[in-house]
Design an enzyme around this catalytic site. Structure first.
Site, PDB file in Angstrom:
ATOM      1  N   ASP A 133       0.829  -1.217   0.000  1.00  0.00           N
ATOM      2  CA  ASP A 133       0.000   0.000   0.000  1.00  0.00           C
ATOM      3  C   ASP A 133       0.864   1.268   0.000  1.00  0.00           C
ATOM      4  O   ASP A 133       0.347   2.366  -0.226  1.00  0.00           O
ATOM      5  CB  ASP A 133      -0.951   0.007   1.213  1.00  0.00           C
ATOM      6  CG  ASP A 133      -0.252  -0.017   2.562  1.00  0.00           C
ATOM      7  OD1 ASP A 133       0.999  -0.118   2.616  1.00  0.00           O
ATOM      8  OD2 ASP A 133      -0.957   0.077   3.595  1.00  0.00           O
ATOM      9  N   TYR A 158      12.021   3.024  -1.163  1.00  0.00           N
ATOM     10  CA  TYR A 158      11.372   1.700  -1.178  1.00  0.00           C
ATOM     11  C   TYR A 158      10.063   1.761  -1.958  1.00  0.00           C
ATOM     12  O   TYR A 158       9.850   0.993  -2.906  1.00  0.00           O
ATOM     13  CB  TYR A 158      11.116   1.204   0.256  1.00  0.00           C
ATOM     14  CG  TYR A 158      10.118   0.067   0.326  1.00  0.00           C
ATOM     15  CD1 TYR A 158      10.390  -1.168  -0.261  1.00  0.00           C
ATOM     16  CD2 TYR A 158       8.877   0.222   0.968  1.00  0.00           C
ATOM     17  CE1 TYR A 158       9.463  -2.211  -0.222  1.00  0.00           C
ATOM     18  CE2 TYR A 158       7.953  -0.809   1.014  1.00  0.00           C
ATOM     19  CZ  TYR A 158       8.247  -2.028   0.414  1.00  0.00           C
ATOM     20  OH  TYR A 158       7.333  -3.047   0.452  1.00  0.00           O
ATOM     21  N   LYS A 162       8.955   0.042  -5.546  1.00  0.00           N
ATOM     22  CA  LYS A 162       7.825  -0.889  -5.670  1.00  0.00           C
ATOM     23  C   LYS A 162       6.817  -0.345  -6.688  1.00  0.00           C
ATOM     24  O   LYS A 162       6.254  -1.102  -7.479  1.00  0.00           O
ATOM     25  CB  LYS A 162       7.143  -1.108  -4.311  1.00  0.00           C
ATOM     26  CG  LYS A 162       7.936  -1.934  -3.320  1.00  0.00           C
ATOM     27  CD  LYS A 162       8.192  -3.379  -3.756  1.00  0.00           C
ATOM     28  CE  LYS A 162       6.934  -4.216  -3.782  1.00  0.00           C
ATOM     29  NZ  LYS A 162       7.277  -5.649  -4.077  1.00  0.00           N
TER      30      LYS A 162
HETATM   31  P1  NAD Z   1      11.652  -9.644   3.237  1.00  0.00           P
HETATM   32  O1  NAD Z   1      12.650  -8.543   3.136  1.00  0.00           O
HETATM   33  O2  NAD Z   1      11.420 -10.305   4.552  1.00  0.00           O
HETATM   34  O3  NAD Z   1      12.043 -10.829   2.214  1.00  0.00           O
HETATM   35  C1  NAD Z   1      12.478 -10.566   0.913  1.00  0.00           C
HETATM   36  C2  NAD Z   1      13.052 -11.862   0.351  1.00  0.00           C
HETATM   37  O4  NAD Z   1      13.470 -11.598  -1.004  1.00  0.00           O
HETATM   38  C3  NAD Z   1      14.280 -12.380   1.091  1.00  0.00           C
HETATM   39  O5  NAD Z   1      14.199 -13.779   1.268  1.00  0.00           O
HETATM   40  C4  NAD Z   1      15.449 -12.019   0.172  1.00  0.00           C
HETATM   41  O6  NAD Z   1      16.551 -12.896   0.295  1.00  0.00           O
HETATM   42  C5  NAD Z   1      14.786 -12.109  -1.192  1.00  0.00           C
HETATM   43  N1  NAD Z   1      15.464 -11.289  -2.183  1.00  0.00           N
HETATM   44  C6  NAD Z   1      15.834  -9.984  -2.058  1.00  0.00           C
HETATM   45  N2  NAD Z   1      16.444  -9.579  -3.190  1.00  0.00           N
HETATM   46  C7  NAD Z   1      16.414 -10.630  -4.054  1.00  0.00           C
HETATM   47  C8  NAD Z   1      16.873 -10.812  -5.381  1.00  0.00           C
HETATM   48  N3  NAD Z   1      17.495  -9.828  -6.048  1.00  0.00           N
HETATM   49  N4  NAD Z   1      16.670 -12.021  -5.961  1.00  0.00           N
HETATM   50  C9  NAD Z   1      16.052 -13.034  -5.298  1.00  0.00           C
HETATM   51  N5  NAD Z   1      15.612 -12.908  -4.025  1.00  0.00           N
HETATM   52  C10 NAD Z   1      15.797 -11.718  -3.418  1.00  0.00           C
HETATM   53  O7  NAD Z   1      10.310  -9.057   2.642  1.00  0.00           O
HETATM   54  P2  NAD Z   1       8.791  -9.372   3.019  1.00  0.00           P
HETATM   55  O8  NAD Z   1       8.383  -8.518   4.143  1.00  0.00           O
HETATM   56  O9  NAD Z   1       8.622 -10.837   3.108  1.00  0.00           O
HETATM   57  O10 NAD Z   1       8.065  -8.825   1.712  1.00  0.00           O
HETATM   58  C11 NAD Z   1       7.822  -9.693   0.592  1.00  0.00           C
HETATM   59  C12 NAD Z   1       7.108  -8.901  -0.485  1.00  0.00           C
HETATM   60  O11 NAD Z   1       5.870  -8.403   0.035  1.00  0.00           O
HETATM   61  C13 NAD Z   1       7.894  -7.681  -0.969  1.00  0.00           C
HETATM   62  O12 NAD Z   1       7.718  -7.572  -2.357  1.00  0.00           O
HETATM   63  C14 NAD Z   1       7.236  -6.517  -0.244  1.00  0.00           C
HETATM   64  O13 NAD Z   1       7.346  -5.326  -0.989  1.00  0.00           O
HETATM   65  C15 NAD Z   1       5.808  -6.995  -0.159  1.00  0.00           C
HETATM   66  N6  NAD Z   1       5.019  -6.464   0.968  1.00  0.00           N
HETATM   67  C16 NAD Z   1       5.512  -6.516   2.243  1.00  0.00           C
HETATM   68  C17 NAD Z   1       4.739  -6.055   3.299  1.00  0.00           C
HETATM   69  C18 NAD Z   1       5.226  -6.127   4.724  1.00  0.00           C
HETATM   70  O14 NAD Z   1       4.564  -5.621   5.625  1.00  0.00           O
HETATM   71  N7  NAD Z   1       6.356  -6.793   5.006  1.00  0.00           N
HETATM   72  C19 NAD Z   1       3.478  -5.524   3.051  1.00  0.00           C
HETATM   73  C20 NAD Z   1       3.005  -5.486   1.723  1.00  0.00           C
HETATM   74  C21 NAD Z   1       3.790  -5.974   0.704  1.00  0.00           C
END
Ligand code: NAD
Ligand code: TYD
Length: 353
Positions: A133, A158, A162
């Site tokens: 969001d 960030y 996105k």
């Molecule tokens: P996180 O940072 O915990 O995990 C990200 C993962 O991606 C890690 O395992 C990392 O090793 C891997 N990664 C990073 N760069 C990479 C690359 N170049 N190639 C392959 N793998 C790679 O993130 P998260 O909190 O689990 O978020 C996951 C997704 O959900 C993201 O796209 C984030 O934008 C989205 N998101 C997160 C939230 C939140 O509250 N955490 C909310 C909405 C959306």
């Protein structure tokens, strides 16, 4: 099988673990294993033939083409990203590289693979992009929550990166016909959340007797969703979402940071009482994050109306489960908080005191 990117991170690993509770369909899990990716999270799958782990960067075109050719997934669920706003302020380059260039590279590989499928497989194929969001920017107190038609106005490196990835995904549908779906979810919390983010950081600092650093006046509002509810929303959109559409996902649970930290302290006072006072005594207001978005709130009526999805957890039940999980899984926390983590905490917090 399906291909998951970033399945060793917080939400991706919860998604993979949840998937196998409900499906026998395999997953090829592609993750670079940055500081945020941890295979210990997936150790219960180490002998499970349904799960194949491939360590690779989504920005590596040859590796992406080879994984797609070898495993022939019927869908891609794309989680991999750099995800922490504070880190994007200190070092934005990695965010552009993975979130924009990496997503572009992955899309190109998927487009080539998808073009080579037969008609039936092409029609059934899905690319589900997991977004946030935060691409919509910041709300004032009286503003309506973000809907799917709210204009993008990202404020941090960030969220800007996105937003860039969301636009590329959209363009690949409009230009090339790639069958994409995008979800824009609010802040998640729950097990396996890396302790750089608000909720796990506060739990960890509290039990280690450290200050609980609340940025600014603590009145910034986030709309919290328990991670397994996000995973169920993604499964729902993957199976029933309309191609080319975006779906906002949220828990109808707006709360100011200071109130979240207060609730965490109350839960810890109950579950792990400390001698001589409350964890609230450790709360410390520190200088604000630059460009700190004031309020996020999600209008999740579209996914509810069209696909019948609703969160199963309330903030009360989810937060209690989360605190209990961290108290019971301190070995996981110790395993992921390496030297790199300590350097990060020093970088982010030293100048705030
Ligand atoms: P996180 O940072 O915990 O995990 C990200 C993962 O991606 C890690 O395992 C990392 O090793 C891997 N990664 C990073 N760069 C990479 C690359 N170049 N190639 C392959 N793998 C790679 O993130 P998260 O909190 O689990 O978020 C996951 C997704 O959900 C993201 O796209 C984030 O934008 C989205 N998101 C997160 C939230 C939140 O509250 N955490 C909310 C909405 C959306
Ligand atoms: P965070 O978990 O980093 O998620 P995001 O910035 O993507 O919403 O932060 C959630 C909220 O908590 C945000 O308003 C910033 C605030 N915050 C603190 O007050 N102190 C902290 O130490 C951290 C990490 C976050």
């Amino acid at each position: 099988m399906i291909l998951v990117t970033g399945g060793a991170g917080f939400i991706g690993s919860n998604f993979v673990l949840d998937w196998f509770r409900e499906h026998d369909e395999g997953i090829v899990n592609v993750d670079k294993l940055t500081y945020a990716g941890n295979l210990t999270t997936l150790k219960s799958l180490s002998h499970d033939t349904r799960h194949v782990f491939v360590r690779a960067d989504i920005g590596d075109a040859a590796a992406m083409a080879s994984v797609l050719a070898q495993y022939k997934p019927r869908a891609v669920v794309h989680f991999a990203a750099e995800s922490h706003v504070d880190r994007s302020i200190h070092g934005p380059a990695e965010f552009v590289q993975t979130n924009v260039v990496g997503t572009f590279t992955l899309l190109e590989a998927v487009r080539a693979y998808w073009n080579g499928l037969d008609e039936e497989a092409r029609l059934a194929f899905r690319f589900l992009h997991v977004s946030t969001d935060e691409v919509f920017g910041s709300l004032e107190a009286a503003d309506a929550p973000f809907s799917e038609t709210t204009a993008y106005a990202p404020n941090s490196p960030y969220s800007a990166s996105k937003a860039g990835s969301d636009h590329l995904v959209r363009a690949y549908h409009h230009t090339y016909g790639l069958p994409v779906l995008t979800t824009n979810c609010s802040n998640n919390y729950g097990p396996h959340h890396f302790p750089e983010k608000l909720i796990p950081l506060m739990i960890q600092h509290a039990i280690e007797g450290k200050p609980l650093p609340i940025y600014g006046d603590g009145r910034n509002v986030r709309d919290w969703l328990y991670v397994t509810d996000h995973c169920s929303a993604i499964r729902t959109v993957l199976s029933a979402g309309r191609v080319g559409e975006t779906y906002n996902v949220g828990g109808w649970n707006e709360m100011a940071n200071v109130d979240v930290v207060g609730l965490l302290c109350d839960l810890l006072d109950e579950l792990k009482p400390k001698a001589g006072g409350s964890y609230r005594d450790q709360i410390k207001f520190v200088p604000d994050r630059p460009g700190h978005d004031r309020r996020y709130a999600i209008d999740a009526r579209k996914i509810e109306r069209e696909l019948g999805w609703r969160p199963a957890e309330t903030f009360e039940t989810g937060l209690r489960k989360t605190v209990q999980w961290y108290l019971a899984n301190q070995d996981w926390v110790q395993g992921v908080t390496t030297g790199e983590y300590r350097t990060w905490v020093e970088t982010n917090y030293s100048q705030r005191h």
